[in-house]
Design a protein around this motif. Structure first.
Motif, short mmCIF file in Angstrom:
data_model
loop_
_atom_site.label_atom_id
_atom_site.label_comp_id
_atom_site.label_asym_id
_atom_site.label_seq_id
_atom_site.Cartn_x
_atom_site.Cartn_y
_atom_site.Cartn_z
N SER A 80 0.67 -1.19 0.06
CA SER A 80 -0.06 -0.10 -0.01
C SER A 80 0.84 1.30 0.04
O SER A 80 0.29 2.39 -0.33
CB SER A 80 -0.91 0.05 1.18
N THR A 122 -1.10 -3.93 -8.94
CA THR A 122 -1.74 -2.66 -8.44
C THR A 122 -0.56 -1.55 -8.35
O THR A 122 0.63 -1.75 -8.28
CB THR A 122 -2.34 -3.22 -6.99
N PRO A 124 -0.31 2.12 -5.68
CA PRO A 124 -0.77 2.77 -4.69
C PRO A 124 -2.01 3.69 -4.95
O PRO A 124 -1.96 4.15 -6.03
CB PRO A 124 0.43 3.63 -4.07
N TYR A 128 -2.54 5.85 1.51
CA TYR A 128 -1.99 4.31 1.80
C TYR A 128 -3.05 3.58 2.77
O TYR A 128 -3.34 2.13 2.59
CB TYR A 128 -0.58 4.15 2.24
N THR A 153 -5.36 -0.30 -2.30
CA THR A 153 -4.39 -0.17 -3.49
C THR A 153 -5.38 0.06 -4.62
O THR A 153 -6.68 0.10 -4.51
CB THR A 153 -4.01 -1.74 -3.78
#
Length: 230
Positions: A80, A122, A124, A128, A153
């Motif tokens: 993330s 993915t 970010p 996050y 994500t």
């Protein structure tokens, strides 16, 4: 001898040079945080490396090991924040992997087969995550998380919200995704729980996106797929 496997390898391809602390200027190589994490989203890619073993990078008789749940929460938190997780295991001298390690790896693999779309490929999201638990930069990974701790994500216009601890009553409130939030281009139109074909009840309110989860079947994180289109 130690084996390494990048469980988020699909996010960044190619051979890279890594460094620790301030050994290289930003952009010259990839920052590596050994057995630790960052406390914020980093725009430049970075990496954390840790071991299934708590005290060793190789094989140690009667060793102690991390759980699949603790490694998966670390993976989610790292991804993330635009990082990769490099996971080490220590085989015996004959190349065999201790059963305790095999069990952890198989549990992680099973979780990724169900929830991998929230990790692999993915990027970010604008934030996050949210929640009360966050590790200071460089601190040893493996924190205990609460149901309020959510990590995000995104991929192909879809937002994934991953809960690091399953709430006992199944009630989740993702405060960042309140109705009218500036972080979404449109209202939420669909919420589903990865790995579960049954519909989940949800409602986007001024307080947040409220979701009712089914009863937990293990102690591993969960992943919600959130759409803002039909």
């Amino acid at each position: 001898t130690a084996y390494y496997y990048d469980v988020a390898a699909a996010r960044h391809q190619g051979v890279v040079l890594t460094y620790k602390l301030q050994a290289f200027p930003p952009g010259a190589a990839v920052l590596d945080v050994e057995r630790g994490k960052l406390d914020a989203l980093r725009l430049r890619p970075w990496q954390s490396d840790t071991s299934v073993s708590i005290n060793s990078w190789g094989y140690v008789k009667d060793d102690t090991y991390r759980t699949a749940a603790s490694l998966l929460t670390d993976l989610i938190d790292i991804v993330s924040k635009n990082g990769n997780l490099l996971l080490n295991i220590g085989p015996r001298a004959d190349g065999t992997i201790p059963q305790q390690v095999r069990t952890v790896l198989l549990q992680i693999g099973a979780w990724l087969r169900v929830n991998g779309e929230a990790i692999y490929g993915t990027r970010p999201w604008v934030l996050y995550g949210e929640g009360t638990t966050n590790a200071p930069s460089g601190r040893e990974a493996g924190q205990m998380y609460t149901p309020a701790d959510i990590r995000f994500t995104q991929k192909d216009g879809t937002v994934y919200a991953m809960g690091l601890a399953w709430p006992r009553d199944g009630k989740v409130l993702i405060k960042t995704l309140y109705s009218g939030t500036p972080y979404l281009t449109a209202p939420v139109t669909r919420v589903s729980l990865l790995g579960d074909s049954a519909a989940v009840a949800w409602k986007q309110t001024p307080q947040g996106l409220a979701v009712q989860l089914p009863p937990p079947h293990d102690d591993l994180p969960y992943a919600l797929k959130i759409l803002t289109r039909q």
